[in-house]
Design a protein around this motif. Structure first.
Motif, PDB file in Angstrom:
ATOM      1  N   GLU A  81      11.092 -18.671  -3.778  1.00 58.22           N
ATOM      2  CA  GLU A  81      11.242 -17.591  -3.186  1.00 58.22           C
ATOM      3  C   GLU A  81       9.928 -16.653  -3.379  1.00 58.22           C
ATOM      4  O   GLU A  81       9.367 -16.633  -4.700  1.00 58.22           O
ATOM      5  CB  GLU A  81      12.345 -16.661  -3.395  1.00 58.22           C
ATOM      6  N   LEU A  82       9.249 -15.791  -2.581  1.00 59.73           N
ATOM      7  CA  LEU A  82       8.117 -15.060  -2.665  1.00 59.73           C
ATOM      8  C   LEU A  82       8.404 -13.714  -2.655  1.00 59.73           C
ATOM      9  O   LEU A  82       8.811 -13.203  -1.544  1.00 59.73           O
ATOM     10  CB  LEU A  82       6.840 -15.452  -1.799  1.00 59.73           C
ATOM     11  N   HIS A  83       8.430 -12.844  -3.607  1.00 60.43           N
ATOM     12  CA  HIS A  83       8.370 -11.512  -3.874  1.00 60.43           C
ATOM     13  C   HIS A  83       7.347 -10.655  -3.320  1.00 60.43           C
ATOM     14  O   HIS A  83       6.337 -10.809  -3.817  1.00 60.43           O
ATOM     15  CB  HIS A  83       9.124 -11.085  -4.979  1.00 60.43           C
ATOM     16  N   ILE A  84       7.373  -9.938  -2.369  1.00 63.97           N
ATOM     17  CA  ILE A  84       6.048  -9.128  -1.857  1.00 63.97           C
ATOM     18  C   ILE A  84       6.545  -7.572  -1.801  1.00 63.97           C
ATOM     19  O   ILE A  84       7.564  -7.416  -0.911  1.00 63.97           O
ATOM     20  CB  ILE A  84       5.913  -9.623  -0.338  1.00 63.97           C
ATOM     21  N   PRO A  85       6.029  -7.028  -2.697  1.00 59.29           N
ATOM     22  CA  PRO A  85       6.334  -5.448  -2.991  1.00 59.29           C
ATOM     23  C   PRO A  85       5.943  -4.653  -1.474  1.00 59.29           C
ATOM     24  O   PRO A  85       4.791  -5.270  -0.839  1.00 59.29           O
ATOM     25  CB  PRO A  85       5.398  -4.881  -4.068  1.00 59.29           C
ATOM     26  N   GLN A  86       6.708  -3.751  -1.264  1.00 61.22           N
ATOM     27  CA  GLN A  86       6.098  -2.974  -0.273  1.00 61.22           C
ATOM     28  C   GLN A  86       4.683  -2.094  -0.314  1.00 61.22           C
ATOM     29  O   GLN A  86       4.577  -1.539  -1.483  1.00 61.22           O
ATOM     30  CB  GLN A  86       7.185  -1.633   0.121  1.00 61.22           C
ATOM     31  N   ARG A  87       3.763  -2.041   0.457  1.00 61.43           N
ATOM     32  CA  ARG A  87       2.772  -1.388   0.353  1.00 61.43           C
ATOM     33  C   ARG A  87       2.868   0.113   0.368  1.00 61.43           C
ATOM     34  O   ARG A  87       3.753   0.606   1.053  1.00 61.43           O
ATOM     35  CB  ARG A  87       1.628  -1.776   1.641  1.00 61.43           C
ATOM     36  N   VAL A  88       2.089   0.923  -0.332  1.00 59.99           N
ATOM     37  CA  VAL A  88       1.974   2.334  -0.261  1.00 59.99           C
ATOM     38  C   VAL A  88       0.687   2.697  -0.024  1.00 59.99           C
ATOM     39  O   VAL A  88      -0.335   1.964  -0.137  1.00 59.99           O
ATOM     40  CB  VAL A  88       2.383   2.886  -1.751  1.00 59.99           C
ATOM     41  N   HIS A  89       0.602   4.082   0.560  1.00 59.47           N
ATOM     42  CA  HIS A  89      -0.463   4.721   0.795  1.00 59.47           C
ATOM     43  C   HIS A  89      -1.736   4.831  -0.269  1.00 59.47           C
ATOM     44  O   HIS A  89      -0.963   4.913  -1.444  1.00 59.47           O
ATOM     45  CB  HIS A  89      -0.251   6.042   1.494  1.00 59.47           C
ATOM     46  N   LEU A  90      -2.761   4.909  -0.037  1.00 64.39           N
ATOM     47  CA  LEU A  90      -3.763   5.282  -1.180  1.00 64.39           C
ATOM     48  C   LEU A  90      -3.938   6.719  -1.537  1.00 64.39           C
ATOM     49  O   LEU A  90      -4.679   7.452  -1.297  1.00 64.39           O
ATOM     50  CB  LEU A  90      -5.224   4.682  -0.736  1.00 64.39           C
ATOM     51  N   SER A  91      -2.887   7.045  -2.470  1.00 64.99           N
ATOM     52  CA  SER A  91      -2.769   8.576  -2.934  1.00 64.99           C
ATOM     53  C   SER A  91      -2.160   8.490  -4.070  1.00 64.99           C
ATOM     54  O   SER A  91      -1.161   7.715  -4.496  1.00 64.99           O
ATOM     55  CB  SER A  91      -1.955   9.256  -1.955  1.00 64.99           C
ATOM     56  N   PHE A  92      -2.342   9.506  -5.106  1.00 65.22           N
ATOM     57  CA  PHE A  92      -1.925   9.762  -6.192  1.00 65.22           C
ATOM     58  C   PHE A  92      -0.483  10.079  -6.200  1.00 65.22           C
ATOM     59  O   PHE A  92       0.476  10.125  -7.257  1.00 65.22           O
ATOM     60  CB  PHE A  92      -2.511  10.684  -7.210  1.00 65.22           C
ATOM     61  N   GLN A  93      -0.096  10.355  -4.909  1.00 68.89           N
ATOM     62  CA  GLN A  93       1.350  10.813  -4.750  1.00 68.89           C
ATOM     63  C   GLN A  93       2.257   9.478  -5.158  1.00 68.89           C
ATOM     64  O   GLN A  93       3.645   9.574  -5.290  1.00 68.89           O
ATOM     65  CB  GLN A  93       1.461  11.186  -3.170  1.00 68.89           C
ATOM     66  N   HIS A  94       1.558   8.390  -4.921  1.00 70.77           N
ATOM     67  CA  HIS A  94       2.395   7.126  -5.158  1.00 70.77           C
ATOM     68  C   HIS A  94       2.140   6.507  -6.291  1.00 70.77           C
ATOM     69  O   HIS A  94       2.614   5.254  -6.493  1.00 70.77           O
ATOM     70  CB  HIS A  94       2.066   6.105  -4.073  1.00 70.77           C
ATOM     71  N   ILE A  95       1.266   7.085  -7.360  1.00 70.42           N
ATOM     72  CA  ILE A  95       0.983   6.387  -8.722  1.00 70.42           C
ATOM     73  C   ILE A  95       1.846   7.218  -9.694  1.00 70.42           C
ATOM     74  O   ILE A  95       1.780   8.495  -9.850  1.00 70.42           O
ATOM     75  CB  ILE A  95      -0.388   6.657  -8.935  1.00 70.42           C
ATOM     76  N   ASP A  96       2.465   6.424 -10.461  1.00 64.52           N
ATOM     77  CA  ASP A  96       3.489   6.856 -11.445  1.00 64.52           C
ATOM     78  C   ASP A  96       2.981   6.440 -12.927  1.00 64.52           C
ATOM     79  O   ASP A  96       2.650   5.115 -12.902  1.00 64.52           O
ATOM     80  CB  ASP A  96       4.839   6.609 -11.234  1.00 64.52           C
ATOM     81  N   SER A  97       3.133   7.345 -13.918  1.00 67.50           N
ATOM     82  CA  SER A  97       2.615   6.616 -15.192  1.00 67.50           C
ATOM     83  C   SER A  97       3.627   5.787 -15.735  1.00 67.50           C
ATOM     84  O   SER A  97       3.255   4.906 -16.615  1.00 67.50           O
ATOM     85  CB  SER A  97       2.651   7.955 -16.125  1.00 67.50           C
ATOM     86  N   HIS A  98       4.972   5.711 -15.157  1.00 69.44           N
ATOM     87  CA  HIS A  98       5.684   4.519 -15.459  1.00 69.44           C
ATOM     88  C   HIS A  98       5.779   3.303 -14.857  1.00 69.44           C
ATOM     89  O   HIS A  98       6.649   2.422 -14.963  1.00 69.44           O
ATOM     90  CB  HIS A  98       7.063   5.325 -15.276  1.00 69.44           C
ATOM     91  N   GLY A  99       4.757   3.361 -14.046  1.00 68.42           N
ATOM     92  CA  GLY A  99       4.469   2.146 -13.066  1.00 68.42           C
ATOM     93  C   GLY A  99       3.254   1.199 -13.375  1.00 68.42           C
ATOM     94  O   GLY A  99       2.248   1.313 -14.218  1.00 68.42           O
ATOM     95  N   ALA A 100       3.209   0.161 -12.630  1.00 70.85           N
ATOM     96  CA  ALA A 100       2.101  -0.762 -12.746  1.00 70.85           C
ATOM     97  C   ALA A 100       1.804  -1.243 -11.177  1.00 70.85           C
ATOM     98  O   ALA A 100       2.753  -1.347 -10.378  1.00 70.85           O
ATOM     99  CB  ALA A 100       2.456  -2.084 -13.358  1.00 70.85           C
ATOM    100  N   TYR A 101       0.549  -0.935 -10.918  1.00 73.92           N
ATOM    101  CA  TYR A 101      -0.060  -1.344  -9.306  1.00 73.92           C
ATOM    102  C   TYR A 101      -0.914  -2.388  -9.082  1.00 73.92           C
ATOM    103  O   TYR A 101      -1.958  -2.534 -10.031  1.00 73.92           O
ATOM    104  CB  TYR A 101      -0.375   0.174  -9.055  1.00 73.92           C
ATOM    105  N   VAL A 102      -0.871  -3.037  -8.269  1.00 77.95           N
ATOM    106  CA  VAL A 102      -1.847  -4.067  -7.719  1.00 77.95           C
ATOM    107  C   VAL A 102      -2.584  -3.381  -6.671  1.00 77.95           C
ATOM    108  O   VAL A 102      -2.093  -2.969  -5.679  1.00 77.95           O
ATOM    109  CB  VAL A 102      -1.341  -5.555  -7.303  1.00 77.95           C
TER     110      VAL A 102
END
Length: 227
Positions: A98-119
């Motif tokens: 099974e391949l897990h693919i996260p949902q893409r988000v827009h290139l904005s700090f609105q979608h960046i959280d200090s509790h998160g990790a992002y590729v």
């Protein structure tokens, strides 16, 4: 470059006389303002003295040689939250796995959280951005360190660990890069890294000191067309 976007859209856009601010743009051109703004914010085309000439020359060389699909990704990279890969991702079958693919988000700090990790997949580089409030569970299972503070400031490889989270992330990274005709460098950045600008400079939806946000740019283009 702003004028180019306006002229192209003006030639192919209609608006109703009684609704002057309603534009009807052909579907094939709806992303044109986004990519034009991304180009204006890129190393090769942005105004001012923030880019070295060597970097500009290299970037312009890429524009002449890369296939369109990869060039578009350099201008507007793909951004995925990977801290939710086990809970909020599309699951597809990859052979027996099974391949897990996260949902893409827009290139904005609105979608960046200090509790998160992002590729962030920028074609030639994949940046992995780690928020300073990321859970200990995540860094233990992905980086084999106990806490965020124990994570090195800049890393260039991701350890392969025998746990579900690490395997899912590695499989996802392999999925992103398996069809590339060239190698891809990985750069892992902490939120407090002095090199975090390598990640944040790609957040082109946001306003900067010298450039408009995407929403502001859309308003500017619309006003130029209807006036």
């Amino acid at each position: 470059m702003c004028n180019v976007a306006v002229d192209i859209l003006k030639a192919s856009t209609t608006h109703t006389p009684n609704r002057a601010f309603t534009l009807f743009v052909p579907s094939s051109l709806r992303l044109l303002p986004l990519y034009m703004l991304s180009m204006m914010k890129s190393i090769g085309f942005r105004a001012g003295g923030g880019s070295r000439w060597d970097d500009r020359a290299y970037f312009l060389g890429l524009c002449k040689t890369l296939p369109t699909e990869y060039l578009m990704q350099i201008f507007y990279p793909d951004l995925y939250p990977i801290h939710t890969i086990e809970d909020k991702s599309q699951v597809i079958q990859d052979g027996e796995d099974e391949l897990h693919i996260p949902q893409r988000v827009h290139l904005s700090f609105q979608h960046i959280d200090s509790h998160g990790a992002y590729v962030m997949d920028a074609c030639e580089y994949i940046y992995i951005y780690i928020g300073k409030a990321i859970s200990d569970h995540f860094v233990q299972n992905v980086f084999n360190v106990q806490t965020f503070s124990a994570l090195r400031t800049d890393l260039y490889s991701l350890p392969e660990l025998e746990n579900s989270l690490s395997i899912k992330i590695h499989n996802f990274l392999s999925y992103l890069t398996q069809s590339r005709p060239h190698g891809v460098a990985i750069h892992i950045l902490r939120e407090d890294s002095p090199n975090r600008h390598l990640f944040t400079r790609h957040l082109v939806d946001d306003k900067s000191e010298s450039t408009m946000s995407y929403v502001e740019f859309l308003r500017y283009v619309r006003d130029q067309i209807v006036n």
